[in-house]
Structures are given as structure tokens and as C-alpha cells.
Design an enzyme around this catalytic site. Structure first.
Site, PDB file in Angstrom:
ATOM      1  N   GLU A 111       0.822  -1.214   0.000  1.00  0.00           N
ATOM      2  CA  GLU A 111       0.000   0.000   0.000  1.00  0.00           C
ATOM      3  C   GLU A 111       0.853   1.260   0.000  1.00  0.00           C
ATOM      4  O   GLU A 111       1.993   1.262   0.474  1.00  0.00           O
ATOM      5  CB  GLU A 111      -0.964   0.011   1.177  1.00  0.00           C
ATOM      6  CG  GLU A 111      -0.325   0.237   2.522  1.00  0.00           C
ATOM      7  CD  GLU A 111      -1.363   0.409   3.608  1.00  0.00           C
ATOM      8  OE1 GLU A 111      -2.108   1.409   3.591  1.00  0.00           O
ATOM      9  OE2 GLU A 111      -1.416  -0.476   4.488  1.00  0.00           O
ATOM     10  N   ARG A 122      -2.258  11.104   7.190  1.00  0.00           N
ATOM     11  CA  ARG A 122      -2.207  10.373   5.918  1.00  0.00           C
ATOM     12  C   ARG A 122      -3.522  10.430   5.147  1.00  0.00           C
ATOM     13  O   ARG A 122      -3.534  10.212   3.945  1.00  0.00           O
ATOM     14  CB  ARG A 122      -1.836   8.903   6.159  1.00  0.00           C
ATOM     15  CG  ARG A 122      -0.398   8.726   6.596  1.00  0.00           C
ATOM     16  CD  ARG A 122      -0.068   7.272   6.868  1.00  0.00           C
ATOM     17  NE  ARG A 122      -0.157   6.474   5.667  1.00  0.00           N
ATOM     18  CZ  ARG A 122      -0.433   5.182   5.650  1.00  0.00           C
ATOM     19  NH1 ARG A 122      -0.682   4.539   6.781  1.00  0.00           N
ATOM     20  NH2 ARG A 122      -0.478   4.513   4.517  1.00  0.00           N
ATOM     21  N   ARG A 126      -5.632   5.699  -0.669  1.00  0.00           N
ATOM     22  CA  ARG A 126      -4.496   4.791  -0.854  1.00  0.00           C
ATOM     23  C   ARG A 126      -4.491   4.208  -2.255  1.00  0.00           C
ATOM     24  O   ARG A 126      -5.536   4.024  -2.882  1.00  0.00           O
ATOM     25  CB  ARG A 126      -4.558   3.606   0.118  1.00  0.00           C
ATOM     26  CG  ARG A 126      -4.630   3.949   1.584  1.00  0.00           C
ATOM     27  CD  ARG A 126      -3.289   4.426   2.129  1.00  0.00           C
ATOM     28  NE  ARG A 126      -3.364   4.584   3.569  1.00  0.00           N
ATOM     29  CZ  ARG A 126      -3.824   5.675   4.170  1.00  0.00           C
ATOM     30  NH1 ARG A 126      -4.261   6.703   3.470  1.00  0.00           N
ATOM     31  NH2 ARG A 126      -3.844   5.747   5.490  1.00  0.00           N
TER      32      ARG A 126
END
Length: 152
Positions: A111, A122, A126
Site C-alpha cells: 500500500e 495520511r 491509498r
């Protein structure tokens, strides 16, 4: 005694109301059937129209060019081998605990973080890459995925 108004012409008034109702219903049904019409099973599928769903994963396709700019930048980093903005989290095994991606041996998927403008962490986006080069994108922290059609 003379009859006038609605009572004087019950058949004519009722006929007009029913005729308008039938026309409106027919127009609604015709419009609805145009939106739900599908090709018969024997109809050939044009080679120029790509399938909407990846037959291997069962996930919807998304063209790489339709991904957010940050996702395309992350894919470019993956192709170059880094460096990644989150070295402790990026290029790490993805466990597929949600079981939304095709079942593969442990360590098959890796990932990578896709930055989200305005997020201080974050964020939820993804890119997940399989060992055979299959690429998936999620923008909701693994709740759903789309298979990326690279180069398109």
C-alpha cells in the site's frame, strides 16, 4: 330541468381526465424503459467499449487519468521506487483484511499513501499494488476499491 356544468357532461369530463392520465402514464413508462433497457444476452459487445467491471476482481474500473492528481503522483512514485512521503507506512504489505481485493498470499499487496489536500495526517486515500502489477485505488480508507486501468 336543464343540466349544466360537470353534472351536465359527466362522460366528456371524465373521458378527458382519463385520457390525460393515460398519456402521462404512457410517457412515464416509455421514459423509464429507455433508462433501464439492456442488451439481450446474445447481442455482441463493441470492442471499443471497455467493460465497466474488472472480471478478475469484480471491482469497477477507473482510468488512471480519472484519478485525482495526487493518486497519479503516487503511482509515478511507485513506478520510480520512491522515495515515499510516509516511509514507515508506504511500500508496506497490505493485509486485505476487508477481503475486497482478490484473495492472494500474504505479502502480495503493498500500500501507498495518496495525500489529501488539507489533511494533516495520511488521510483516507491509498493506492494498493499487487505483486503482478495489478493496481487498486480507495478514497475511503479501504471501505471500497476500484481497479485502476493504467495508461488510460
Amino acid at each position: 330541468m336543464s343540466r349544466s356544468g360537470w353534472r351536465g357532461r359527466p362522460a366528456t369530463g371524465l373521458a378527458v381526465v382519463l385520457a390525460v392520465a393515460v398519456v402521462l402514464l404512457a410517457a412515464y413508462l416509455v421514459g423509464r424503459s429507455d433508462r433501464t433497457r439492456t442488451l439481450p444476452p446474445s447481442a455482441p459487445v463493441s470492442a471499443s467499449v471497455p467493460a465497466a467491471t474488472d472480471p478478475v476482481s469484480g471491482l469497477p474500473w477507473v482510468d488512471e487519468s480519472a484519478l485525482p492528481t495526487q493518486a497519479r503522483q503516487t503511482l509515478a512514485l511507485v513506478r520510480r521506487g520512491g522515495p515515499y512521503p510516509y516511509p514507515r507506512s508506504d511500500d508496506q504489505p497490505f493485509g486485505n483484511r476487508e477481503r475486497l481485493l482478490p484473495s492472494r498470499p500474504a505479502g502480495y499487496y503493498r500500500e501507498y499513501t495518496v495525500s489529501t489536500p488539507g489533511d494533516t495526517d495520511r488521510g483516507p486515500r491509498r493506492v494498493v499494488v499487487g505483486g503482478d502489477g495489478d493496481v487498486y485505488y480507495t478514497d475511503d480508507h479501504y471501505a471500497s476499491f476500484r481497479r485502476v486501468r493504467e495508461g488510460r
